[in-house]
Design an enzyme around this catalytic site. Sequence first.
Site, mmCIF file in Angstrom:
data_model
loop_
_atom_site.group_PDB
_atom_site.id
_atom_site.type_symbol
_atom_site.label_atom_id
_atom_site.label_comp_id
_atom_site.label_asym_id
_atom_site.label_seq_id
_atom_site.Cartn_x
_atom_site.Cartn_y
_atom_site.Cartn_z
ATOM 1 C CE LYS A 26 6.339 28.313 -12.235
ATOM 2 N NZ LYS A 26 5.090 27.976 -11.539
ATOM 3 C CG ASN A 27 3.673 24.533 -10.396
ATOM 4 O OD1 ASN A 27 4.266 25.614 -10.520
ATOM 5 N ND2 ASN A 27 2.571 24.244 -11.069
ATOM 6 C CB CYS A 41 0.311 33.393 -14.793
ATOM 7 S SG CYS A 41 1.930 32.765 -15.267
ATOM 8 N NE ARG A 85 -3.252 31.941 -10.223
ATOM 9 C CZ ARG A 85 -2.020 31.581 -10.575
ATOM 10 N NH1 ARG A 85 -1.270 32.411 -11.258
ATOM 11 N NH2 ARG A 85 -1.532 30.411 -10.231
ATOM 12 C CB ILE A 103 -4.871 33.865 -1.062
ATOM 13 C CG1 ILE A 103 -4.918 35.278 -0.444
ATOM 14 C CG2 ILE A 103 -3.912 33.842 -2.236
ATOM 15 C CD1 ILE A 103 -3.620 35.662 0.276
ATOM 16 C CG ASP A 131 -0.194 24.734 -15.118
ATOM 17 O OD1 ASP A 131 -1.087 25.590 -15.070
ATOM 18 O OD2 ASP A 131 0.629 24.556 -14.198
ATOM 19 C CB ILE A 189 -8.525 25.172 -13.205
ATOM 20 C CG1 ILE A 189 -8.636 23.658 -13.452
ATOM 21 C CG2 ILE A 189 -7.848 25.462 -11.862
ATOM 22 C CD1 ILE A 189 -9.299 22.844 -12.373
ATOM 23 N NE ARG A 235 7.008 33.432 -13.269
ATOM 24 C CZ ARG A 235 5.711 33.118 -13.296
ATOM 25 N NH1 ARG A 235 4.901 33.707 -14.113
ATOM 26 N NH2 ARG A 235 5.234 32.221 -12.472
HETATM 27 C C1 UD1 Z 1 -1.185 25.997 -8.842
HETATM 28 C C2 UD1 Z 1 -0.040 26.017 -9.823
HETATM 29 C C3 UD1 Z 1 -0.548 26.354 -11.226
HETATM 30 C C4 UD1 Z 1 -1.690 25.433 -11.617
HETATM 31 C C5 UD1 Z 1 -2.758 25.392 -10.551
HETATM 32 C C6 UD1 Z 1 -3.840 24.370 -10.827
HETATM 33 C C7 UD1 Z 1 1.834 26.657 -8.453
HETATM 34 C C8 UD1 Z 1 2.822 27.700 -8.091
HETATM 35 N N1 UD1 Z 1 0.932 26.985 -9.384
HETATM 36 O O1 UD1 Z 1 -1.697 27.326 -8.797
HETATM 37 O O2 UD1 Z 1 0.548 26.205 -12.117
HETATM 38 O O3 UD1 Z 1 -2.262 25.907 -12.816
HETATM 39 O O4 UD1 Z 1 -2.178 25.072 -9.269
HETATM 40 O O5 UD1 Z 1 -3.301 23.115 -10.984
HETATM 41 O O6 UD1 Z 1 1.877 25.542 -7.974
HETATM 42 N N2 UD1 Z 1 -8.898 29.476 -5.578
HETATM 43 C C9 UD1 Z 1 -9.761 30.222 -4.810
HETATM 44 N N3 UD1 Z 1 -9.379 30.563 -3.543
HETATM 45 C C10 UD1 Z 1 -8.176 30.198 -3.034
HETATM 46 C C11 UD1 Z 1 -7.295 29.427 -3.822
HETATM 47 C C12 UD1 Z 1 -7.682 29.075 -5.108
HETATM 48 O O7 UD1 Z 1 -10.850 30.579 -5.249
HETATM 49 O O8 UD1 Z 1 -7.889 30.544 -1.880
HETATM 50 C C13 UD1 Z 1 -9.295 29.109 -6.956
HETATM 51 C C14 UD1 Z 1 -8.381 29.752 -8.001
HETATM 52 O O9 UD1 Z 1 -8.744 31.072 -8.307
HETATM 53 C C15 UD1 Z 1 -8.545 28.803 -9.171
HETATM 54 C C16 UD1 Z 1 -8.716 27.449 -8.476
HETATM 55 O O10 UD1 Z 1 -9.112 27.728 -7.132
HETATM 56 O O11 UD1 Z 1 -9.715 29.108 -9.878
HETATM 57 C C17 UD1 Z 1 -7.452 26.611 -8.469
HETATM 58 O O12 UD1 Z 1 -6.400 27.311 -7.846
HETATM 59 P P1 UD1 Z 1 -5.193 26.597 -7.126
HETATM 60 O O13 UD1 Z 1 -5.304 25.110 -7.235
HETATM 61 O O14 UD1 Z 1 -5.046 27.193 -5.787
HETATM 62 O O15 UD1 Z 1 -3.979 27.054 -8.046
HETATM 63 P P2 UD1 Z 1 -2.660 27.777 -7.601
HETATM 64 O O16 UD1 Z 1 -2.138 27.167 -6.342
HETATM 65 O O17 UD1 Z 1 -2.807 29.235 -7.700
#
Ligand code: UD1
Length: 418
Positions: free
Chosen positions: A22-23, A116, A121, A123, A305, A327, A397
């Site tokens: 999926k990811n 989720c 989370r 960006i 996950d 995380i 999903r």
């Molecule tokens: C992706 C996966 C999710 C998995 C996660 C960690 C997808 C669609 N989802 O989520 O299933 O659990 O990786 O392996 O691939 N963060 C910030 N600022 C940012 C981006 C991230 O602070 O701009 C923080 C997040 O809040 C979180 C941590 O970094 O605490 C990790 O997030 P990230 O690795 O970006 O996870 P996702 O890409 O959201």
Amino acid sequence: MKIIEIEGGRQLSGTIRISGAKNATVALIPAAILTDEEATICNVPEITDTDVLCDILKLLNVKVNRSTESIVINTKEMQNTIIGEDYSKKLRASYYFMGALLGKYKKAEMYFPGGCSIGARPIDLHLKGFEALGATITTDNDKYIVEAKELKGANIYLDFASVGATINIMLAAVKAKGKTIIDNAAKEPEIVNVATFLNNMGAKIQGAGTSTIKIEGVEHLHKCFHEVIPDRIEAGTYIIIGALCGKPLKIDNVIPEHVDALISKLEELGINLEVGADYVTVLGREEVLNPITVKTAVYPGLATDLQQPLTVLLTQAKGKSKVTETIFENRFMHVPYLNALGSNITVKNQTATIIGPTKLKGAEVGATDLRAGAAMVVAGLLAEGKTKITNAEHILRGYEQIVEKLTAVGAKIRIIEI
Ligand code: UD1
């Protein structure tokens, strides 16, 4: 609403075949718009997240031809239009259109992504990366306009090795002028899969899978054919199910290296596994399972996950196990429901303490998010009697044909729509 109903306490045996990740898929579909021709992606899982991304492609006037396991994406008549809130908020991965549209058109207009509710989370790391490449960002509440006159390669250091930010910056940088270096990049296998796809289209990306990714910008991305890697989280979930109910259970089409951390932890617990070239078979378990300590970490550490499904297994270990989530801030929402089934778990700060073994008994529980929902399926299969999981849409999903796959190995499970 969809409900998954399980009659638990049955032994499961046979083979479960793992679907495409999926990811990886949710990044590959947006990445495909970077070609000016046609991209074919195969081993695509039929899950609702894939459906939403295909709807976004259609909104952008991209031709999408979908068959059972593959998608052909043709961008010849594509138009860059705003991606409305209803689409952006349906899933987390909608944010990959930000990087891909910026890379292709130097402009992306869309809303803050959904996904989720497992933490704030933000960006910010994605946006900082886009800015370093020369983009300006205008926000209006949840609406983002990211645009650039020209994208220029840059040195970008990520404060956290974020999966999403690493991929999104790669998407924006593949067609930028000059060289981009992403330091402290995430190393997850899905990142390697996306970089391979882009390279198959003519991009010049080196180092994916390590913490330094180097991207030499190119002008044009061409036609390509690509295969999605097997889903390591789906595989891990079924391996955990095998550890609880398998007699024996073979999980096929797995890259065992991708679930190394989980396998080590299961062996520490007392689960007997056979690891082959592309499969993992759960042969059985010691009568008494050892309590263990688990800490989630970025890849190759134990995947966050898998933390929720693994917690269910720990309810069967003798003594005190501990699970620390590093995380996401809000990833213990499955615990009250597990306790309603009979477990003894307390959560303090980011650590869950599990005292076991406890007998689980079926009850009505809910899926608060995708992996918490998967944990409820794991618990329902183990629990004696009937478990009803409400809001099962979250589970669908991310798990292709979960009901069919589990039924085929002997589970009594069905979906009810109300
Ligand atoms: C992706 C996966 C999710 C998995 C996660 C960690 C997808 C669609 N989802 O989520 O299933 O659990 O990786 O392996 O691939 N963060 C910030 N600022 C940012 C981006 C991230 O602070 O701009 C923080 C997040 O809040 C979180 C941590 O970094 O605490 C990790 O997030 P990230 O690795 O970006 O996870 P996702 O890409 O959201």
